[in-house]
Write a protein that holds these residues in place. Structure first.
Motif, short mmCIF file in Angstrom:
data_model
loop_
_atom_site.label_atom_id
_atom_site.label_comp_id
_atom_site.label_asym_id
_atom_site.label_seq_id
_atom_site.Cartn_x
_atom_site.Cartn_y
_atom_site.Cartn_z
N VAL A 53 35.13 39.74 45.57
CA VAL A 53 35.05 40.59 44.37
C VAL A 53 36.01 41.77 44.47
O VAL A 53 36.72 42.09 43.54
CB VAL A 53 33.60 41.09 44.15
N GLY A 112 38.14 35.50 42.00
CA GLY A 112 36.85 35.07 41.50
C GLY A 112 36.39 35.88 40.32
O GLY A 112 35.29 35.69 39.82
N SER A 113 37.19 36.81 39.86
CA SER A 113 36.81 37.60 38.70
C SER A 113 37.28 36.90 37.43
O SER A 113 38.01 35.92 37.48
CB SER A 113 37.43 38.99 38.79
N THR A 114 36.83 37.41 36.31
CA THR A 114 37.20 36.77 35.05
C THR A 114 38.66 37.09 34.73
O THR A 114 39.27 37.98 35.32
CB THR A 114 36.33 37.31 33.92
N LYS A 115 39.17 36.35 33.73
CA LYS A 115 40.56 36.58 33.34
C LYS A 115 40.73 38.03 32.85
O LYS A 115 41.72 38.68 33.15
CB LYS A 115 40.95 35.61 32.23
N THR A 116 39.72 38.50 32.12
CA THR A 116 39.77 39.88 31.60
C THR A 116 39.93 40.86 32.75
O THR A 116 40.77 41.76 32.72
CB THR A 116 38.46 40.22 30.85
N GLN A 117 39.11 40.66 33.80
CA GLN A 117 39.17 41.57 34.94
C GLN A 117 40.54 41.50 35.62
O GLN A 117 41.10 42.51 35.98
CB GLN A 117 38.08 41.25 35.94
N TYR A 149 43.09 44.50 36.36
CA TYR A 149 43.56 44.85 37.70
C TYR A 149 45.08 44.88 37.74
O TYR A 149 45.68 45.76 38.29
CB TYR A 149 43.06 43.84 38.74
N CYS A 186 40.51 53.41 35.87
CA CYS A 186 40.01 52.31 36.74
C CYS A 186 38.49 52.19 36.60
O CYS A 186 37.95 51.09 36.50
CB CYS A 186 40.38 52.56 38.20
N ALA A 240 36.39 49.04 35.17
CA ALA A 240 35.40 48.34 35.99
C ALA A 240 34.06 48.28 35.29
O ALA A 240 33.37 47.26 35.31
CB ALA A 240 35.27 49.05 37.33
N ILE A 241 33.69 49.38 34.65
CA ILE A 241 32.40 49.41 33.94
C ILE A 241 32.45 48.46 32.75
O ILE A 241 31.52 47.68 32.53
CB ILE A 241 32.08 50.86 33.49
N ALA A 285 34.34 45.83 32.37
CA ALA A 285 34.42 44.44 32.80
C ALA A 285 33.13 43.96 33.45
O ALA A 285 32.87 42.76 33.52
CB ALA A 285 35.58 44.28 33.79
N SER A 286 32.31 44.88 33.92
CA SER A 286 31.08 44.47 34.60
C SER A 286 30.05 43.91 33.63
O SER A 286 29.17 43.15 34.01
CB SER A 286 30.47 45.66 35.34
#
Lengths: 76, 147
Positions: free
Chosen positions: B20, B25-30, B34, B100, B104-105, B107-108
């Motif tokens: 993580v 392993g994160s979504t495409k959006t995340q 990043y 950032c 993160a919030i 995308a969570s």
């Protein structure tokens, strides 16, 4: 994109700072933990408190950058 | 047996955290978020490094053969140009970290941060990075100004 399952990644300000600032000085770490403790105790610190810590951290980070440049130049 | 199981669970947790935290392993959006923050962060870092390298060269030229790491650091940190640039960098770091965090919030999926709010953080971070690199470029012209 709509059917993607988002991976929970809760990264509040303190976590970003913690991640980016390692190694923290003892004072900064203590301040950070104090804010985190207040947050956990149900009395979230004010945005100003986070900002003050962030400014303090930035000054440490700036000096660290200077030290890195001096090391790159080969000086000891 | 219990101990082996505990070690296994701990290893899985550690591996999950590593996956993580590196963005795998994160979504495409995340991943897009990043990449965008990484790109800005790298550009601002490169500009800061070039400025500090330039300052070290100046300090060494001025201090001569007696220059040591400590004396160069003292020379740099008392220099007005360095202080001015680092003040800009501090402002940039605040905006960048806020962006950032907002990403993160958002995308969570645990909190609702509207696209407008997130883009507000992004705009503030880019504006601060632009201010920082513009000032650096006034000392080191080869530095690319972030726009």
């Amino acid at each position: 994109m709509a059917n993607e399952t988002p991976v929970p990644l809760p990264l509040p300000m303190w976590a970003v700072l913690f991640q980016a600032a390692l190694p923290l000085s003892v004072d900064l770490f203590t301040s950070l933990m104090e804010l985190f403790r207040q947050d956990s105790a149900g009395t979230p610190p004010t945005p100003d408190a986070w900002n003050e810590l962030a400014v303090e951290w930035a000054s440490v980070s700036n000096e660290q950058k200077a030290r890195e440049a001096i090391a790159r130049s080969g000086l000891k | 047996m219990k101990r082996a199981f505990a070690v296994l669970i701990f290893s899985i947790c550690l591996l999950s955290y590593a996956i993580v935290s590196t963005g795998c392993g994160s979504t495409k959006t995340q991943r897009v978020l990043y990449e965008t923050t990484d790109s800005l962060g790298r550009a601002a870092d490169t500009a800061t490094d070039k400025f500090n390298d330039w300052m070290v060269t100046r300090a060494r030229a001025e201090l001569g053969t007696s220059a040591t790491a400590d004396s160069v650091l003292a020379w740099m940190t008392s220099n007005k140009a360095w202080k001015d640039v680092m003040e800009k960098r501090s402002a940039y770091l605040l905006a960048f970290n806020a962006w950032c965090s907002a990403n993160a919030i958002a995308a969570s999926g645990t909190n609702v941060v509207s696209a407008v709010q997130t883009s507000g953080f992004r705009d503030a971070a880019i504006r601060a990075a632009s201010d920082l690199t513009m000032m650096i470029a006034s000392y080191v012209p080869s530095v690319q100004i972030i726009k």
